[in-house]
Design a protein around this motif. Structure first.
Motif, mmCIF file in Angstrom:
data_model
loop_
_atom_site.group_PDB
_atom_site.id
_atom_site.type_symbol
_atom_site.label_atom_id
_atom_site.label_comp_id
_atom_site.label_asym_id
_atom_site.label_seq_id
_atom_site.Cartn_x
_atom_site.Cartn_y
_atom_site.Cartn_z
ATOM 1 N N ASP A 103 0.811 -1.729 0.342
ATOM 2 C CA ASP A 103 0.137 0.085 0.283
ATOM 3 C C ASP A 103 0.746 1.512 -0.430
ATOM 4 O O ASP A 103 0.438 2.494 -0.313
ATOM 5 N N GLY A 104 2.601 1.351 -0.357
ATOM 6 C CA GLY A 104 2.852 1.743 0.239
ATOM 7 C C GLY A 104 3.951 2.694 0.692
ATOM 8 O O GLY A 104 4.773 3.525 1.231
ATOM 9 N N LYS A 105 3.289 2.012 1.933
ATOM 10 C CA LYS A 105 3.810 2.382 3.459
ATOM 11 C C LYS A 105 5.311 1.618 3.406
ATOM 12 O O LYS A 105 6.407 0.560 2.612
ATOM 13 N N ASP B 279 -5.487 11.285 -1.733
ATOM 14 C CA ASP B 279 -5.574 12.817 -2.034
ATOM 15 C C ASP B 279 -3.766 13.095 -2.165
ATOM 16 O O ASP B 279 -2.766 13.906 -2.472
ATOM 17 N N ARG B 280 -2.727 11.536 -2.661
ATOM 18 C CA ARG B 280 -1.950 12.052 -3.531
ATOM 19 C C ARG B 280 -0.854 12.582 -2.359
ATOM 20 O O ARG B 280 0.192 13.421 -2.456
ATOM 21 N N GLN B 281 -0.757 12.250 -1.151
ATOM 22 C CA GLN B 281 -0.135 12.619 -0.141
ATOM 23 C C GLN B 281 0.550 12.003 1.062
ATOM 24 O O GLN B 281 0.035 10.630 0.814
ATOM 25 N N ARG B 282 1.286 12.570 1.938
ATOM 26 C CA ARG B 282 2.590 11.203 2.363
ATOM 27 C C ARG B 282 3.404 12.297 3.561
ATOM 28 O O ARG B 282 3.430 13.761 3.671
ATOM 29 N N LEU B 283 3.332 11.398 4.303
ATOM 30 C CA LEU B 283 3.655 11.892 5.549
ATOM 31 C C LEU B 283 5.317 10.857 5.804
ATOM 32 O O LEU B 283 5.260 9.490 5.985
ATOM 33 N N THR B 284 5.799 11.521 6.099
ATOM 34 C CA THR B 284 7.657 10.898 6.411
ATOM 35 C C THR B 284 7.834 10.867 7.933
ATOM 36 O O THR B 284 7.890 12.664 7.792
ATOM 37 N N VAL B 285 8.493 10.440 8.694
ATOM 38 C CA VAL B 285 9.085 10.609 10.490
ATOM 39 C C VAL B 285 10.079 10.110 10.272
ATOM 40 O O VAL B 285 10.898 8.249 10.045
ATOM 41 N N ASP B 286 11.149 10.978 10.432
ATOM 42 C CA ASP B 286 12.317 10.366 10.634
ATOM 43 C C ASP B 286 13.478 10.697 11.952
ATOM 44 O O ASP B 286 13.448 11.163 12.716
ATOM 45 N N PRO C 137 0.305 16.740 -3.749
ATOM 46 C CA PRO C 137 1.184 17.121 -4.781
ATOM 47 C C PRO C 137 1.802 18.002 -5.474
ATOM 48 O O PRO C 137 2.707 18.126 -6.264
ATOM 49 N N ARG C 138 1.864 19.109 -5.103
ATOM 50 C CA ARG C 138 2.617 20.317 -5.214
ATOM 51 C C ARG C 138 3.223 21.074 -4.403
ATOM 52 O O ARG C 138 4.464 21.628 -4.729
ATOM 53 N N TRP C 139 3.004 20.658 -3.221
ATOM 54 C CA TRP C 139 4.018 21.626 -1.828
ATOM 55 C C TRP C 139 4.137 20.281 -1.074
ATOM 56 O O TRP C 139 3.720 19.406 -0.507
ATOM 57 N N PHE C 140 4.951 20.580 -0.056
ATOM 58 C CA PHE C 140 5.696 19.763 1.133
ATOM 59 C C PHE C 140 6.166 21.179 2.372
ATOM 60 O O PHE C 140 6.668 22.156 1.233
ATOM 61 N N VAL C 141 6.417 20.699 2.811
ATOM 62 C CA VAL C 141 6.511 21.496 4.676
ATOM 63 C C VAL C 141 7.689 20.512 5.429
ATOM 64 O O VAL C 141 7.032 19.245 5.934
#
Length: 192
Positions: free
Chosen positions: A101-103, A132-139, A164-168
């Motif tokens: 599932d992409g995780k 909605d093509r969003q993603r969360l990444t935790v490092d 989809p177009r921005w990131f923070v």
């Protein structure tokens, strides 16, 4: 400031770093690519910066759902403002798992192998796709090594949210690059 161009399995970038506190500025460029050779992926990278800095890395990985890899990084030891958490003159070993599932969950060890062999970073990274093509990444970062004659152990954290177009991205890097400084970074960007 950083401008990146992604093409297929590669990226080129140009950037500029400035620190008034350190009275230092440095333009820089870089390239990385993934070459797939059967069951093996080869990941080279190169970077250069003003002041004569040149560095590069080479990693090899394999696996699909379960994956593992190892790499080596090297520089010419010229002055460079390292903006990632990890030493550039280092070896890396890593592995992880990617769900259908992409995780993805990965663990990596990066250890200095040249000037400060007791300095190492360990990253535990979790990536989770969202609607909605969003993603969360935790490092999560665990680092240890000698800083100004004292052995330290510290923890850091980076959280990235992608649209989809921005990131923070917000990051806390204690004893950044194994100096006495702690760094908080906030990055905002767009894809076009």
């Amino acid at each position: 400031m950083n401008l990146r161009y992604t093409y297929g399995d590669g990226t080129v970038w140009i950037g500029w770093f400035r620190s008034p506190v350190l009275d230092f500025a440095q333009p820089r460029v870089g390239w990385d690519h993934t070459f797939t050779l059967g069951p093996v992926r080869v990941l080279p990278s190169l970077q250069a910066a003003s002041g004569g800095f040149v560095g590069g890395s080479l990693a090899v990985e394999t696996g699909d759902s379960w994956f593992a890899g190892a790499g080596l990084g090297r520089t010419n030891l010229r002055n460079y403002a390292n903006l990632n958490f990890d030493p550039n003159d280092s070896y890396t070993v890593y592995g992880g798992y990617k769900w259908t599932d992409g995780k993805a969950l990965s663990l990596s060890l990066i250890r200095d192998n040249r000037l400060n062999p007791d300095q190492q970073d360990v990253h535990l990274v979790y990536r989770m796709p969202l609607p909605d093509r969003q993603r969360l990444t935790v490092d999560l970062l665990a680092k240890q090594g000698t800083v100004e004659g004292r052995f330290i152990r510290r923890a850091g954290l980076t959280v990235t949210y992608d649209w989809p177009r921005w990131f923070v991205r917000a990051a806390y890097d204690p004893k950044v690059n194994f100096t006495s400084q702690n760094m908080v970074r906030l990055s905002v960007g767009t894809r076009f």
